[in-house]
Design an enzyme around this catalytic site. Structure first.
Site, mmCIF file in Angstrom:
data_model
loop_
_atom_site.group_PDB
_atom_site.id
_atom_site.type_symbol
_atom_site.label_atom_id
_atom_site.label_comp_id
_atom_site.label_asym_id
_atom_site.label_seq_id
_atom_site.Cartn_x
_atom_site.Cartn_y
_atom_site.Cartn_z
ATOM 1 N N ASP A 33 0.853 -1.194 0.000
ATOM 2 C CA ASP A 33 0.000 0.000 0.000
ATOM 3 C C ASP A 33 0.891 1.246 0.000
ATOM 4 O O ASP A 33 1.741 1.400 0.870
ATOM 5 C CB ASP A 33 -0.912 -0.021 1.243
ATOM 6 C CG ASP A 33 -2.017 1.016 1.178
ATOM 7 O OD1 ASP A 33 -3.154 0.702 1.545
ATOM 8 O OD2 ASP A 33 -1.742 2.155 0.780
ATOM 9 N N ASP A 90 -3.649 2.218 -5.442
ATOM 10 C CA ASP A 90 -2.366 2.251 -4.726
ATOM 11 C C ASP A 90 -2.127 1.001 -3.882
ATOM 12 O O ASP A 90 -1.292 1.020 -2.995
ATOM 13 C CB ASP A 90 -2.270 3.508 -3.846
ATOM 14 C CG ASP A 90 -3.055 3.377 -2.548
ATOM 15 O OD1 ASP A 90 -4.095 2.685 -2.545
ATOM 16 O OD2 ASP A 90 -2.623 3.965 -1.547
ATOM 17 N N GLU A 91 -2.865 -0.086 -4.142
ATOM 18 C CA GLU A 91 -2.633 -1.252 -3.300
ATOM 19 C C GLU A 91 -2.873 -2.572 -3.997
ATOM 20 O O GLU A 91 -3.620 -2.641 -4.980
ATOM 21 C CB GLU A 91 -3.452 -1.161 -2.025
ATOM 22 C CG GLU A 91 -4.943 -1.175 -2.254
ATOM 23 C CD GLU A 91 -5.672 -1.051 -0.920
ATOM 24 O OE1 GLU A 91 -5.679 0.071 -0.369
ATOM 25 O OE2 GLU A 91 -6.209 -2.059 -0.447
HETATM 26 P P1 DGT Z 1 -2.337 5.865 3.739
HETATM 27 O O1 DGT Z 1 -2.426 4.602 2.903
HETATM 28 O O2 DGT Z 1 -3.101 5.796 5.023
HETATM 29 O O3 DGT Z 1 -0.924 6.341 3.942
HETATM 30 O O4 DGT Z 1 -3.048 7.043 2.903
HETATM 31 P P2 DGT Z 1 -3.687 7.045 1.468
HETATM 32 O O5 DGT Z 1 -3.989 8.466 1.131
HETATM 33 O O6 DGT Z 1 -2.827 6.317 0.472
HETATM 34 O O7 DGT Z 1 -5.052 6.298 1.740
HETATM 35 P P3 DGT Z 1 -5.722 5.045 1.016
HETATM 36 O O8 DGT Z 1 -4.703 3.998 0.736
HETATM 37 O O9 DGT Z 1 -6.911 4.679 1.831
HETATM 38 O O10 DGT Z 1 -6.278 5.645 -0.354
HETATM 39 C C1 DGT Z 1 -5.519 5.756 -1.533
HETATM 40 C C2 DGT Z 1 -5.930 7.016 -2.293
HETATM 41 O O11 DGT Z 1 -7.331 6.980 -2.569
HETATM 42 C C3 DGT Z 1 -5.712 8.298 -1.513
HETATM 43 O O12 DGT Z 1 -4.398 8.825 -1.670
HETATM 44 C C4 DGT Z 1 -6.773 9.208 -2.049
HETATM 45 C C5 DGT Z 1 -7.911 8.303 -2.428
HETATM 46 N N1 DGT Z 1 -8.938 8.320 -1.350
HETATM 47 C C6 DGT Z 1 -8.966 7.595 -0.210
HETATM 48 N N2 DGT Z 1 -10.050 7.859 0.544
HETATM 49 C C7 DGT Z 1 -10.765 8.774 -0.158
HETATM 50 C C8 DGT Z 1 -12.013 9.469 0.083
HETATM 51 O O13 DGT Z 1 -12.682 9.293 1.118
HETATM 52 N N3 DGT Z 1 -12.430 10.350 -0.889
HETATM 53 C C9 DGT Z 1 -11.704 10.559 -2.043
HETATM 54 N N4 DGT Z 1 -12.164 11.412 -2.948
HETATM 55 N N5 DGT Z 1 -10.534 9.942 -2.294
HETATM 56 C C10 DGT Z 1 -10.066 9.066 -1.377
HETATM 57 CA CA CA Z 2 -2.399 4.089 0.654
HETATM 58 CA CA CA Z 3 -4.948 2.034 -0.293
#
Ligand code: DGT
Ligand code: CA
Ligand code: CA
Length: 359
Positions: free
Chosen positions: A6, A106-107
């Site tokens: 991830d 991303d995963e």
């Molecule tokens: P992490 O994995 O906790 O370091 O953070 P992220 O940002 O990679 O989170 P993740 O893996 O749940 O989600 C991957 C991408 O998907 C994130 O960079 C942006 C998008 N994303 C996640 N949650 C939401 C949401 O609630 N709304 C929108 N519009 N996009 C989202």
């Molecule tokens: Ca992520």
């Molecule tokens: Ca993810």
């Protein structure tokens, strides 16, 4: 030997790579709805911004208030910018593993049983090399978890974010899982975790020790059985090679050329339902809906609406199609063929949808 990969704060991290001057600042990637200047939600934020309590799904106005005293960057989401590194990284992972199951932009889950001969030392070397290559080639950090199955691997990748590497050999599975909050478990969303908390079940150990009959009464037989096994780290689901489908569509030929929206919808509706069934089968949520029109001269026009959050529901399809279609036909006049398309597909991980699938 199963892994879960991830990328850390993915969209915001790509934005940092794009503009390194933002690295030291809070970075918030936003989905602007366009109604007023700040209406819309946070897609994701870097860890600097998260220190101020900013997180995915939060209204942009709330994030702005929390970051008032900082020089935070608020950037519009640019999905096109994130797709290329995602695709390159997934190709790298596919080359380095026995099998890759991509579950989002991303995963991915991967199987490295053959590659490592089941040896955790070899797995550490391989996972470290993957992390190093992703950092060198894309300047991005990621978190990797490795364990005897998908459930454990997913918990492990989440365990030491960002830039983590966590290995959980079979004999350590229960000690690793037991103290974790129950909502970290795959398939347990906010609804289930509330129901569990009301019954005094807050950790995975609590769930593993819960009365099976109590769980059945609350969640039904199938979901209760899933929780019971998952909480013990029992999971036989194989890594199923899969690339993220980014879009799915259905196109029909109209009985006769027309621009009458009601008439077109009457013919398009079965295709919309069929498309939705396909999404349910594949356990995919969608982020945008398009209507496609093919004119009598065979030229193609589309209208697209993006949703703020991914959904598995039918209603966003049936609700947006009429407006998109009116807007389209007011430009094109009569259509010969018409289609519906969903894009920005990703695995539906919300508990409610998992519960639907299991039912
Ligand atoms: P992490 O994995 O906790 O370091 O953070 P992220 O940002 O990679 O989170 P993740 O893996 O749940 O989600 C991957 C991408 O998907 C994130 O960079 C942006 C998008 N994303 C996640 N949650 C939401 C949401 O609630 N709304 C929108 N519009 N996009 C989202
Ligand atoms: Ca992520
Ligand atoms: Ca993810």
């Amino acid at each position: 030997m199963v892994g879960h990969f991830d990328l850390d704060y993915f969209f915001a991290q790509v934005e940092e790579v794009h503009d390194p001057s933002s690295r030291k600042l809070p970075v918030v990637v936003c989905v602007y709805s366009g109604r007023t200047e700040d209406s819309g939600v946070v897609s994701t934020a870097n860890y600097k911004a998260r220190e101020f309590g900013v997180k995915s799904g939060m209204p942009i106005s709330v994030a702005k208030r929390r970051l008032m005293e900082t020089e935070a960057r608020f950037l519009p989401m640019r999905r096109e910018l994130y797709e290329a590194p995602s695709e390159r990284i997934m190709s790298l992972l596919r080359a380095e593993t026995d099998a890759l199951e991509q579950t989002g932009i991303d995963e991915a889950f991967f199987d490295i049983t053959a590659k490592t001969g089941g040896d955790f030392g070899a797995a550490t070397v391989l996972a470290s090399s993957i992390k190093r290559q992703v950092l060198q080639r894309e300047k991005l950090t990621c978190s990797i978890g490795i364990g005897p199955n998908k459930i454990v691997a997913k918990l492990a990748s989440d365990f030491a974010k960002p830039d983590g590497l966590t290995l959980v050999p079979p004999e350590e599975v229960n000690d690793f899982m037991n103290p974790l909050p129950v909502d970290k478990l795959y398939g347990i969303g906010s609804k289930s975790s509330t129901l569990l908390r009301e019954r005094g079940i807050t950790t995975i150990a609590d769930l593993a020790g819960a009365d099976p009959q109590l769980l059945e009464g609350v969640f039904g037989h199938k979901l209760a059985a899933h929780f019971h096994n998952a909480a013990r780290g029992v999971d036989e689901e194989p890594v199923t090679p899969r690339t993220e489908a980014t879009q799915l569509s259905r196109i029909i030929t109209l009985k006769k050329d027309t621009q009458d929206v009601g008439e077109i919808l009457a013919q398009l509706n079965p295709a919309i339902e069929d498309l939705h069934n396909r999404l349910m089968e594949k356990k995919l949520a969608f982020r945008s809906v398009s209507v496609i029109g093919i004119l009598p001269n065979l030229s193609i026009r589309t209208r697209t609406k993006s949703l703020e959050i991914p959904t598995v529901q039918l209603s966003p399809l049936t609700d947006t199609a009429p407006a998109l279609l009116s807007s389209l036909t007011s430009e094109t006049g009569v259509l010969r063929r018409v289609g519906i398309r969903v894009s920005g597909l990703e695995t539906a991980e919300e508990q409610s949808s998992l519960a639907d699938f299991l039912r």
